[in-house]
Structure formats: C-alpha cells, structure tokens
Motif scaffolding. Structure first.
Motif, PDB file in Angstrom:
ATOM      1  N   TYR A   1       1.085  -1.281  -0.002  1.00  0.00           N
ATOM      2  CA  TYR A   1       0.087  -0.137   0.001  1.00  0.00           C
ATOM      3  C   TYR A   1       0.904   1.333   0.037  1.00  0.00           C
ATOM      4  O   TYR A   1       2.051   1.165   0.239  1.00  0.00           O
ATOM      5  N   TRP A   2       0.271   2.378  -0.600  1.00  0.00           N
ATOM      6  CA  TRP A   2       1.339   3.897  -0.527  1.00  0.00           C
ATOM      7  C   TRP A   2       1.958   3.771   1.065  1.00  0.00           C
ATOM      8  O   TRP A   2       3.060   3.697   1.248  1.00  0.00           O
ATOM      9  N   VAL A   3       1.144   4.745   2.121  1.00  0.00           N
ATOM     10  CA  VAL A   3       1.494   4.685   3.173  1.00  0.00           C
ATOM     11  C   VAL A   3       0.527   3.726   4.458  1.00  0.00           C
ATOM     12  O   VAL A   3      -0.623   3.995   3.962  1.00  0.00           O
ATOM     13  N   GLY A   4       1.141   4.087   5.050  1.00  0.00           N
ATOM     14  CA  GLY A   4       0.997   3.162   6.684  1.00  0.00           C
ATOM     15  C   GLY A   4      -0.353   4.591   7.139  1.00  0.00           C
ATOM     16  O   GLY A   4      -1.334   4.450   7.327  1.00  0.00           O
TER      17      GLY A   4
ATOM     18  N   MET B   1      -3.869   3.945   5.635  1.00  0.00           N
ATOM     19  CA  MET B   1      -4.605   3.102   5.934  1.00  0.00           C
ATOM     20  C   MET B   1      -5.235   3.416   7.463  1.00  0.00           C
ATOM     21  O   MET B   1      -5.568   2.904   8.402  1.00  0.00           O
ATOM     22  N   ILE B   2      -3.914   4.027   8.094  1.00  0.00           N
ATOM     23  CA  ILE B   2      -3.967   4.446   9.353  1.00  0.00           C
ATOM     24  C   ILE B   2      -4.325   5.830   9.972  1.00  0.00           C
ATOM     25  O   ILE B   2      -3.263   6.568   8.859  1.00  0.00           O
TER      26      ILE B   2
ATOM     27  N   ILE C   1      -8.681   3.131  12.571  1.00  0.00           N
ATOM     28  CA  ILE C   1      -8.151   2.240  11.532  1.00  0.00           C
ATOM     29  C   ILE C   1      -9.023   1.952  10.813  1.00  0.00           C
ATOM     30  O   ILE C   1      -9.850   1.828  11.146  1.00  0.00           O
ATOM     31  N   SER C   2      -8.384   1.945   9.335  1.00  0.00           N
ATOM     32  CA  SER C   2      -9.435   1.644   8.272  1.00  0.00           C
ATOM     33  C   SER C   2      -9.661  -0.064   8.050  1.00  0.00           C
ATOM     34  O   SER C   2      -8.914  -0.709   8.884  1.00  0.00           O
TER      35      SER C   2
END
Length: 475
Positions: free
Chosen positions: A339-342, A352-353, A364-365
């Motif tokens: 994924y691009w960025v956490g 994601m977060i 949190i997704s």
C-alpha cells in the motif's frame, strides 16, 4: 515440511461451496485447490512511511504507538505486514514533509570526496524499521525518489530532470552515475550500522512522471545505464545479497515498456525485482519477465476518509481492497504488494491509519484488515498454488507455507450478498490436521469464526455475504 514432501502427501484439496439459495434450488459448486500446480513465491505485503509519515508513529504516546505498531506488524493480533518501504531522501532539510539527504553538501565534481551525514533518524523511518524488526520483519526496501539535485540535469530534486551521465543526458558537471551509486551504498551502510539490513534497493520512483516534489525521469534504457554501474558497486561493497529493483513506474503499462527496454539492454539478470505502481494504468496481466514482480505503491488518493469494509463499493472500502489484492496475486502473479502509506493526517484514503497530529487520535481503516486476511497467514516464502472453480461473486486463492508449520492458507472473499456454505475436503496429507478460520466484514476484523474439522479431515464453514474468510489448515 518441505514442499516436495507435502506434495507426496496431499496433491489435491477440494472445497465445495453452495451457491446462493434461490426459490428453486441450492446448487453446489466445487473449488479445487491443487498443490501440485505452483505459481509465484510470495515475498510479502507492506507499506511505506516515507515523507516523514514515520514521525507520526514516533510522536505518538507510548500506548497508542504500540497499538499502531501491533496493528501493522503483529502476526497474532495485527496484519503481520512483512515489507517496509523506506524513502531515501534528497532534500537539504526536513521542513514540512521533506526527506533529508545524507549528502546535503554539494560535491564539486563526480570524483570529489562526499561529505555524508547521518542523523540517526532518517525522518522517523529508522525507528519504525527497528520496531518492525522486533516483530520479525526481514524485508526492507530502500527506494530513492530522486538523486541529489547537483547530480541531475535540472539541478533540482523536484520537477523531474535526469541523472547526469545516462544515455542522452550529458552535463557540464560530468557523469554522476558512479557518485549516485556510491550515495545509495552509503545509505545502506548507515542502516547496517544501526542493525537494519536493507534487502532491496531502488533508485527511481515513477520515472515517467514529472512532479513538484522529489522526482527523477528515466527511460528503461537509461535505467539500464545506471544498473550497469550500481550492480558492480554493490558487489564491490560486499552487498551482492541486495536485490536491485526497477523502476516503480506510475502505471502497469509503463512497467511493461520498461521491462522490454531493460531486457534489450541486457540487465535483467542484474535485477532482483521488477516494481510498479498502478495509478495511471491498472493491472492487465503478468509482466513479461522471469523476475519477481512487486506492486509497490497504490491507494485511493482522493476519496473521502472511510474506515468501512463495505459502504458503497468505493475505492476506499476494505472489500474493494480485498479484491484488488486477489487480482494482484492471482491474475498478475505479484510476489509482493505494498500500500502507498501506512499513516497520515488529512481526510483522504491515502493512508491505512489516520493519525491526528494535534490530538493524537488514531483511526484504523478496514483496508488494514483486508491486507491482514492475506498477510497474517501467507508468510514470506509461501507458494501460490492452483485454486479453480469459484462461483460468481467469490474470489478464492490458495498458498502453501513452507517450513515447520506446513500450513495451507485458503482466502475466500464473497462479494455477493448471499451466504456461501463451504465444505473443505482434505486429502491424505491433511487428515487429522487442525483448522482455524478468520473473518472480516462490516462488524468484525480478523475475528475467529467457525470451521469444523471432521474425523476424515473434512472442514466445513460459511462465508457470509460481503465478507472475507481465510481458512488456515495446519498439519
């Protein structure tokens, strides 16, 4: 258990799925998993914390910091991510979200002695890398967005420009290919001095795209010019174990073009992994290379922030991402997906977060848990095996982990609205095996769900509508 031993014990596993019930009938559909038919080896799943996103984790209170790290890396309660992509900086300072370079002082010529500087932080990425190691992460991908400005045709880390010295790019200041190779090697050395071993090294990011932030242009032929310098430089530095990657193209089509150019230039055997993003063109089949392929960056850059599993089938929904991952692994033979960025602030699905830099609130997704359904149990070194016969609305795949566990992981994604009953018929090698099943949907994240093991090795379970169940069979 070694793969060859496993094949002798159990070559075919059948999963019977009941199609959605109608007023007329319930028709059984069989999914066949054949471990004798093998495909790509899986390196893992991950994300980046480049452009100082890592500092968001660094600056969290201890309890929230641990929670975020657990969500990303814990193989029991979290996603069990196994690849971390770090950005190699080219900026003169750390203002805003810039990534500072290890070579801020301009070299007077390509042969001048460089004045490397290490701050022991690397925009927070070193901290996250060390923490990831504690969870067992062993794959660290160091990736440069641009060479230092003075090594480029435009004398700027931003707005494209080419590396001086590659074909067609002659500069008055000279040929900087060797100096750039030395710069990348020194970055690796700094990480090694901190106890973190870089395993993959990239020198380009989206080289077909000119943008206002750190960027550098290159054709596949020009990339090959540099690879011919970087490869022996790594070898001379006793770093032949590091896999060179190329070229993190903006889209899959450009990656295909660059693969052809790299092959024509004779450098395919000097590379370790072909890397690409899927922004400007999506997956359209496996790339024509004998090398492993990673999708190293993609996300929903514009959609409004959502934590939902299924809301409307939009680009940020967790279920959408589960389908994306299935497509990458099964239809495009990807060995790695990042994924691009956490973490990030703001109100898009780019991360994601979501972390609020002021309040330190953490959201949190479900995209995290879409990854977790694969990444927690499909470990580095796993082999994808054949899984055929899934009905419409169901995406199924299978992966065989090597090693002591000898586990077989069968992720089953049901994007339809009707529940799917499953019978897993297990061959001789798995008679008496244990089974667990894990579900993510609108109300659950990697929750344990029922899977019953009969005396004859048959496993039964259910995949509700719009849910993702991963079955893990262990000898």
């Amino acid at each position: 258990m070694h793969l060859s031993s496993f094949l002798l014990l159990a070559t075919t596993i059948s999963l019977t799925l009941a199609a959605p019930e109608t007023h007329l009938q319930k028709r059984a559909v069989t999914l066949t998993v054949d471990v004798s038919k093998t495909y790509q080896t899986i390196d893992g799943f991950g994300f980046s914390e480049a452009f100082q996103r890592a500092n968001q984790i660094v600056n969290l209170p201890a309890a929230k910091q641990r929670m975020v790290l657990d969500v990303f890396f814990n193989t029991t309660s979290g996603a069990g991510m196994s690849i971390l992509r770090n950005g190699i900086g080219s900026s003169s300072d750390s203002r805003s979200d810039l990534m500072n370079s290890i070579l801020v002082t301009k070299m007077s010529s390509p042969s001048a002695t460089p004045n490397y500087t290490w701050d022991g932080k690397d925009s927070g990425q070193l901290f996250v890398s060390k923490e990831a190691q504690k969870y067992g992460v062993k794959t660290f991908y160091a990736n440069a967005w641009s060479a230092p400005p003075f090594m480029k045709t435009n004398n700027n880390e931003n707005n494209g420009g080419y590396l001086c010295g590659v074909s067609g790019q002659n500069c008055a200041s000279g040929d900087w290919k060797q100096a750039y190779a030395n710069y990348l090697v020194q970055y690796v050395r700094f990480y090694e001095s901190e106890g973190v071993k870089i395993t993959h090294l990239g020198f380009l990011n989206e080289p077909d795209f000119t943008t206002s932030y750190a960027s550098m242009l290159s054709s596949g032929t020009q990339a090959a010019d540099f690879i011919k310098v970087l490869y022996p430089t790594l070898k001379a530095a006793n770093m032949s174990h590091i896999a060179i990657t190329c070229c993190d193209s903006t889209g899959w089509n450009d990656a295909g073009s660059k693969v052809s150019q790299l092959k024509a230039a004779g450098v395919e055997n000097q590379l370790g992994v072909i890397t690409s993003h899927t922004y400007t063109s999506n997956f359209n089949g496996p790339l024509k290379t004998s090398l492993k392929v990673w999708q190293t960056e993609y996300s929903d850059l514009n959609g409004g922030w959502t934590t939902a599993w299924y809301q409307n089938g939009g680009a940020g929904d967790g279920m959408t991402w589960a389908s994306i991952l299935h497509n990458a692994l099964v239809n495009n033979n990807c060995s790695g997906y990042l994924y691009w960025v956490g973490t990030q602030w703001g109100n898009t699905n780019e991360k994601m977060i979501k972390i609020d830099d002021t309040t330190k609130d953490v959201q949190i997704s479900k995209r995290v848990w879409a990854f977790a359904q694969y990444s927690r149990y499909i470990r580095p070194g796993a082999m994808r095996v054949a899984a055929t016969g899934a009905p419409n609305g169901v995406s199924a795949s299978a992966f065989l982990n090597e090693g002591v566990s000898g586990s077989l992981v069968v992720p089953v994604l049901n994007t339809g609205t009707g529940s799917q009953a499953i019978t897993v018929k297990v061959g001789g090698g798995f008679v008496g095996a244990s089974v667990t099943a894990w579900i993510t949907d609108n109300s659950r994240e990697m929750a344990k769900t029922d899977a019953v093991l009969a005396a004859d090795g048959t496993v039964t379970g259910t995949v509700p509508g719009r849910s993702f169940v991963t079955f893990v069979l262990t000898k």
